[in-house]
Structures are given as C-alpha cells and as structure tokens.
Scaffold this motif. Structure first.
Motif, PDB file in Angstrom:
ATOM      1  N   ALA A  65     -22.764  -2.492 -10.824  1.00 11.15           N
ATOM      2  CA  ALA A  65     -21.360  -2.057 -10.792  1.00 11.15           C
ATOM      3  C   ALA A  65     -21.264  -0.634 -11.330  1.00 11.15           C
ATOM      4  O   ALA A  65     -21.624  -0.366 -12.480  1.00 11.15           O
ATOM      5  CB  ALA A  65     -20.493  -2.992 -11.620  1.00 11.15           C
ATOM      6  N   PHE A  66     -20.792   0.278 -10.487  1.00 10.20           N
ATOM      7  CA  PHE A  66     -20.604   1.666 -10.901  1.00 10.20           C
ATOM      8  C   PHE A  66     -19.639   2.315  -9.922  1.00 10.20           C
ATOM      9  O   PHE A  66     -19.277   1.736  -8.897  1.00 10.20           O
ATOM     10  CB  PHE A  66     -21.929   2.439 -10.936  1.00 10.20           C
ATOM     11  N   GLY A  67     -19.204   3.509 -10.245  1.00 13.41           N
ATOM     12  CA  GLY A  67     -18.274   4.213  -9.392  1.00 13.41           C
ATOM     13  C   GLY A  67     -18.733   5.613  -9.057  1.00 13.41           C
ATOM     14  O   GLY A  67     -19.662   6.152  -9.675  1.00 13.41           O
ATOM     15  N   VAL A  68     -18.077   6.208  -8.087  1.00 17.81           N
ATOM     16  CA  VAL A  68     -18.302   7.597  -7.691  1.00 17.81           C
ATOM     17  C   VAL A  68     -16.946   8.279  -7.599  1.00 17.81           C
ATOM     18  O   VAL A  68     -16.000   7.737  -7.016  1.00 17.81           O
ATOM     19  CB  VAL A  68     -19.022   7.693  -6.329  1.00 17.81           C
ATOM     20  N   ASN A  69     -16.835   9.456  -8.184  1.00 20.75           N
ATOM     21  CA  ASN A  69     -15.614  10.237  -8.125  1.00 20.75           C
ATOM     22  C   ASN A  69     -15.787  11.386  -7.148  1.00 20.75           C
ATOM     23  O   ASN A  69     -16.836  12.037  -7.114  1.00 20.75           O
ATOM     24  CB  ASN A  69     -15.259  10.782  -9.510  1.00 20.75           C
ATOM     25  N   VAL A  70     -14.736  11.654  -6.372  1.00 23.34           N
ATOM     26  CA  VAL A  70     -14.780  12.710  -5.364  1.00 23.34           C
ATOM     27  C   VAL A  70     -13.545  13.598  -5.524  1.00 23.34           C
ATOM     28  O   VAL A  70     -12.439  13.110  -5.776  1.00 23.34           O
ATOM     29  CB  VAL A  70     -14.805  12.111  -3.943  1.00 23.34           C
ATOM     30  N   PHE A  71     -13.735  14.904  -5.367  1.00 25.42           N
ATOM     31  CA  PHE A  71     -12.616  15.839  -5.355  1.00 25.42           C
ATOM     32  C   PHE A  71     -11.910  15.739  -3.999  1.00 25.42           C
ATOM     33  O   PHE A  71     -12.509  16.026  -2.956  1.00 25.42           O
ATOM     34  CB  PHE A  71     -13.086  17.277  -5.526  1.00 25.42           C
ATOM     35  N   PRO A 126     -19.401   0.242  -5.320  1.00 23.38           N
ATOM     36  CA  PRO A 126     -18.337  -0.678  -5.746  1.00 23.38           C
ATOM     37  C   PRO A 126     -16.970  -0.029  -5.964  1.00 23.38           C
ATOM     38  O   PRO A 126     -15.943  -0.624  -5.640  1.00 23.38           O
ATOM     39  CB  PRO A 126     -18.891  -1.259  -7.054  1.00 23.38           C
ATOM     40  N   VAL A 127     -16.955   1.192  -6.542  1.00 18.93           N
ATOM     41  CA  VAL A 127     -15.686   1.842  -6.881  1.00 18.93           C
ATOM     42  C   VAL A 127     -15.749   3.314  -6.469  1.00 18.93           C
ATOM     43  O   VAL A 127     -16.761   3.984  -6.679  1.00 18.93           O
ATOM     44  CB  VAL A 127     -15.394   1.760  -8.398  1.00 18.93           C
ATOM     45  N   GLN A 146     -14.164  -1.492   3.618  1.00 17.41           N
ATOM     46  CA  GLN A 146     -15.593  -1.647   3.310  1.00 17.41           C
ATOM     47  C   GLN A 146     -15.814  -2.406   2.011  1.00 17.41           C
ATOM     48  O   GLN A 146     -16.946  -2.517   1.540  1.00 17.41           O
ATOM     49  CB  GLN A 146     -16.254  -0.271   3.215  1.00 17.41           C
ATOM     50  N   GLY A 147     -14.739  -2.890   1.403  1.00 14.66           N
ATOM     51  CA  GLY A 147     -14.864  -3.636   0.151  1.00 14.66           C
ATOM     52  C   GLY A 147     -14.901  -2.777  -1.081  1.00 14.66           C
ATOM     53  O   GLY A 147     -15.227  -3.261  -2.173  1.00 14.66           O
ATOM     54  N   VAL A 148     -14.558  -1.497  -0.950  1.00 10.82           N
ATOM     55  CA  VAL A 148     -14.581  -0.564  -2.073  1.00 10.82           C
ATOM     56  C   VAL A 148     -13.263  -0.664  -2.850  1.00 10.82           C
ATOM     57  O   VAL A 148     -12.188  -0.696  -2.248  1.00 10.82           O
ATOM     58  CB  VAL A 148     -14.798   0.877  -1.586  1.00 10.82           C
ATOM     59  N   LEU A 149     -13.350  -0.703  -4.168  1.00 10.65           N
ATOM     60  CA  LEU A 149     -12.174  -0.608  -5.026  1.00 10.65           C
ATOM     61  C   LEU A 149     -11.811   0.864  -5.160  1.00 10.65           C
ATOM     62  O   LEU A 149     -12.639   1.667  -5.597  1.00 10.65           O
ATOM     63  CB  LEU A 149     -12.485  -1.202  -6.400  1.00 10.65           C
ATOM     64  N   VAL A 150     -10.598   1.235  -4.775  1.00 10.52           N
ATOM     65  CA  VAL A 150     -10.213   2.639  -4.719  1.00 10.52           C
ATOM     66  C   VAL A 150      -9.217   2.961  -5.821  1.00 10.52           C
ATOM     67  O   VAL A 150      -8.162   2.318  -5.934  1.00 10.52           O
ATOM     68  CB  VAL A 150      -9.602   3.004  -3.346  1.00 10.52           C
ATOM     69  N   LEU A 151      -9.540   3.971  -6.626  1.00  8.93           N
ATOM     70  CA  LEU A 151      -8.685   4.438  -7.703  1.00  8.93           C
ATOM     71  C   LEU A 151      -8.255   5.871  -7.422  1.00  8.93           C
ATOM     72  O   LEU A 151      -8.994   6.648  -6.807  1.00  8.93           O
ATOM     73  CB  LEU A 151      -9.425   4.399  -9.044  1.00  8.93           C
ATOM     74  N   GLN A 152      -7.078   6.212  -7.894  1.00  9.60           N
ATOM     75  CA  GLN A 152      -6.578   7.582  -7.780  1.00  9.60           C
ATOM     76  C   GLN A 152      -6.220   8.094  -9.162  1.00  9.60           C
ATOM     77  O   GLN A 152      -5.536   7.413  -9.929  1.00  9.60           O
ATOM     78  CB  GLN A 152      -5.339   7.629  -6.891  1.00  9.60           C
ATOM     79  N   THR A 153      -6.666   9.299  -9.490  1.00  7.94           N
ATOM     80  CA  THR A 153      -6.315   9.912 -10.763  1.00  7.94           C
ATOM     81  C   THR A 153      -4.982  10.620 -10.630  1.00  7.94           C
ATOM     82  O   THR A 153      -4.770  11.407  -9.696  1.00  7.94           O
ATOM     83  CB  THR A 153      -7.391  10.909 -11.206  1.00  7.94           C
ATOM     84  N   VAL A 154      -4.073  10.335 -11.569  1.00  7.84           N
ATOM     85  CA  VAL A 154      -2.734  10.917 -11.531  1.00  7.84           C
ATOM     86  C   VAL A 154      -2.374  11.444 -12.916  1.00  7.84           C
ATOM     87  O   VAL A 154      -2.924  11.012 -13.926  1.00  7.84           O
ATOM     88  CB  VAL A 154      -1.678   9.891 -11.070  1.00  7.84           C
ATOM     89  N   THR A 155      -1.406  12.352 -12.928  1.00  5.40           N
ATOM     90  CA  THR A 155      -0.982  12.941 -14.204  1.00  5.40           C
ATOM     91  C   THR A 155       0.517  12.833 -14.435  1.00  5.40           C
ATOM     92  O   THR A 155       0.993  13.247 -15.492  1.00  5.40           O
ATOM     93  CB  THR A 155      -1.383  14.435 -14.265  1.00  5.40           C
ATOM     94  N   THR A 156       1.259  12.289 -13.470  1.00  2.16           N
ATOM     95  CA  THR A 156       2.710  12.147 -13.607  1.00  2.16           C
ATOM     96  C   THR A 156       3.165  10.880 -12.893  1.00  2.16           C
ATOM     97  O   THR A 156       2.467  10.376 -11.995  1.00  2.16           O
ATOM     98  CB  THR A 156       3.465  13.330 -12.972  1.00  2.16           C
ATOM     99  N   PRO A 157       4.353  10.379 -13.227  1.00  2.00           N
ATOM    100  CA  PRO A 157       4.897   9.248 -12.475  1.00  2.00           C
ATOM    101  C   PRO A 157       5.073   9.563 -10.988  1.00  2.00           C
ATOM    102  O   PRO A 157       4.861   8.681 -10.144  1.00  2.00           O
ATOM    103  CB  PRO A 157       6.239   8.994 -13.166  1.00  2.00           C
TER     104      PRO A 157
END
Length: 344
Positions: A65-71, A126-127, A146-157
């Motif tokens: 279990a690990f993740g990858v971050n992309v710009f 996985p992420v 593809q079964g990937v858990l997708v997260l988004q980085t945010v800084t405001t509502p």
C-alpha cells in the motif's frame, strides 16, 4: 485506523507526504509501510520513466500500500519583462558558480503530465493524489475505474467543493503552514494563513468527503488536534526531512537542525509560486522582487539551487520547511511516524 485507507490495511493515522525534488524516496515509502503507515512517492519534476522505476523499487521492497502524487497542470505564465528583470537581478547570485542567466528565456511546461497519467493508468498504484489544481478531463474517473483511490489536495473550501464535483474519493486539506509549495489552485494569490484545525472544520462544512490534514504538523499534539478537527489521517512531510531514509540534501538537513530561530516564510523567490521555506539570504534579497510565474521561475533558479546545494551553500538553496520544522529529528522514519502517532 482511517476509514479512508482501511481497505489498504493501513494501521496508523499518520501519512508520509510526497516531497518533490528528491526528499521522498522508495526507502522512505518502504519505511512508512513497515511502520503501518501510508507513504507517497513524489512524481513532480520526474519523467514517467524515473517515476516508474521508483514504483518498481517500492514494490520490490515489499510495500503493498503506497501512493503517488502528481502535479496537475496549472501553470501561470510569467510576464516577459518581469522575467528578464528577475533573471538580471539574480546574475550576481550565479557568479560564484560560473552560471549566466542573462540570456535565459522562460520555460513553460506541464511537468510531463500526460506521460505520468498514462503510466498510472497502465500500471495502477493503490493511491494517486493531485496537487496544484484539478486534473483535466476525465482523469479522476479513469483512475477510479482502475481501482485507484484518488485524492485531491486543496487549500480552501471552494477548492474542496470543486474537487468533490470532480469525483475524488477524499481530500488532503493543506494549511498554509505546510513546507514547500502550496497546493493552491490560484498561485497568484497568497494562501490564507489559518491553523490546520480551523481549515479542516471549514472544509468539513463545505463537503462530505474524508479528509487528511496537512501543514505545520510537528508533534503528536498537532496530529491529535487535526484528528479532533475531523481529519481521518494526518500527512507529514517536514517532520521526515531529517529521517535516515530521506533524500533531502545534506545542506537542507543541516539547516533544519541548525536554524530553528530563523523561522519560515511563504515566498515566490525560488519558483514563482507560493512555497514555505526557512528564511535565508536568497529569500531576504529577492522575496519582495520575485514575479508570479510558475514553472518559469522554477526552471530559472534550478541551476543556481543545484550548484549551491552541491557546494553546501545554505544561503542560496530553497530550504523548504513547514512551521513545525524545529521538531524534526534525525532518526529512522518509522520511529518518527510512531512518535507522531503517539506510540513512542
């Protein structure tokens, strides 16, 4: 255990953040996995081939279990005259290393976005998390299929609402106290500096998605405060920069240990995009003069920063650090993560 990451078998509430530029390594991700935590590789500034090699190294090290971050593409073109003036201003900084920026031209790119997306679609991890903006098109839906858990980085509502509309599974809520680049969707505007617990509560009031808190976390009390404000997990980066498995440069690690009184500042001086760093000479000389313009300023200053790091010149290096940096320790990453989770 975080409900967001429960199916991945993650035991702890602390996540090892992606830190682009070399600090995040397969060894660091592996150490996080052995500590029962989720670790992220940083895809930023890497080719798809380099990122693929790091993914293979993590898997070969046993981390399931690990993740990858992309710009996500979100460039802000620099005004040509301001770019030339800033390049001229930096001429004296470059002279000790034989560098000449006098004829530099702005470089605008998307950090090889398409290649990395195709890599992650063809060989899913996985992420996947995105930062700097929402991914274009149907990227989120394609990854989730593809079964990937997708997260988004945010800084405001407002960013959180946009991310929810894009169909992501969860949010990384980043306060302005975070080290390195702000994930803001609007880099021409300085991020609002509010405490992480407050920002988490604001975002929780705007969307109904699982939240991961990030920014300025340096102690177990900080972790507890973020969890108490509604986060399912807490992401830490600066706290791991001095860890044994960190790929941060020697000059960066030394500054984290030796400059606790220097404080940090949000600045565009190094990259044209808001980023938090320890105050040093370069920041003091150029913070007030740096134009908005990412990635053009990033590419402009990269040769100088590399030369300064190789020479051990902390005065001209981007010393990325969150406000909690004085709490960082030089010890194995697993011990750091356990301590932040209140297990040490």
């Amino acid at each position: 255990m975080s409900g967001l990451f429960a199916e991945l078998g993650i035991e702890g509430p602390v996540v090892a953040a992606p830190m682009a530029g070399g600090a995040s390594t397969p060894a660091l991700v592996g150490a996080a996995a052995r500590a029962g935590a989720l670790g992220f590789l940083a895809g930023g500034y890497r080719t798809a081939e380099d990122l693929g090699a790091q993914i293979r190294a993590v898997r070969e090290g046993g981390a399931a279990a690990f993740g990858v971050n992309v710009f996500a593409p979100n460039s802000v073109p620099v005004e040509a005259g301001e770019f030339r003036r800033y390049a001229e201003r930096l001429r004296a900084e470059c002279e000790p290393y034989g560098l000449d920026l006098g004829l530099a031209e702005p470089v605008e790119d998307d950090d090889r976005w398409g290649d990395k997306l195709e890599l992650l679609l063809g060989d899913p991890v996985p992420v996947v998390s995105f930062t700097f903006g929402l991914p274009p098109g149907d990227a989120v839906a394609r990854l989730r299929r593809q079964g990937v858990l997708v997260l988004q980085t945010v800084t405001t509502p407002a960013e959180a609402r946009a991310a929810a509309a894009a169909g992501v599974d969860g949010l990384v809520v980043q306060a302005a106290a975070a080290g390195g680049h702000s994930a803001t969707f609007t880099p021409d505007v300085w991020p609002r500096e509010v405490p992480l617990p407050q920002l988490l509560r604001e975002v929780a009031g705007a969307v109904r998605l699982p939240l991961v808190g990030a920014g300025g976390v340096g102690t177990a009390d900080d972790v507890a405060a973020a969890l108490g404000a509604g986060a399912e997990a807490v992401m830490v980066g600066t706290a791991l920069l001095r860890a044994d498995e960190s790929g941060a440069s020697a000059v960066h690690k030394a500054a984290l240990a030796e400059r606790p009184a220097a404080g940090t500042i949000l600045t565009r001086a190094f990259s044209g995009r808001p980023a938090r760093a320890i105050r040093n000479g370069f920041v003091e000389r150029h913070h007030a003069h740096a134009p908005v313009g990412y990635p053009a300023l990033h590419h402009l200053t990269t040769p100088l920063r590399r030369a300064a790091a190789a020479a051990g010149d902390a005065d001209r290096v981007h010393l990325w650090a969150g406000t909690g940096f004085p709490h960082g320790q030089a010890r194995p990453a697993g011990e750091v993560l356990h301590g932040l989770a209140g297990k040490a």
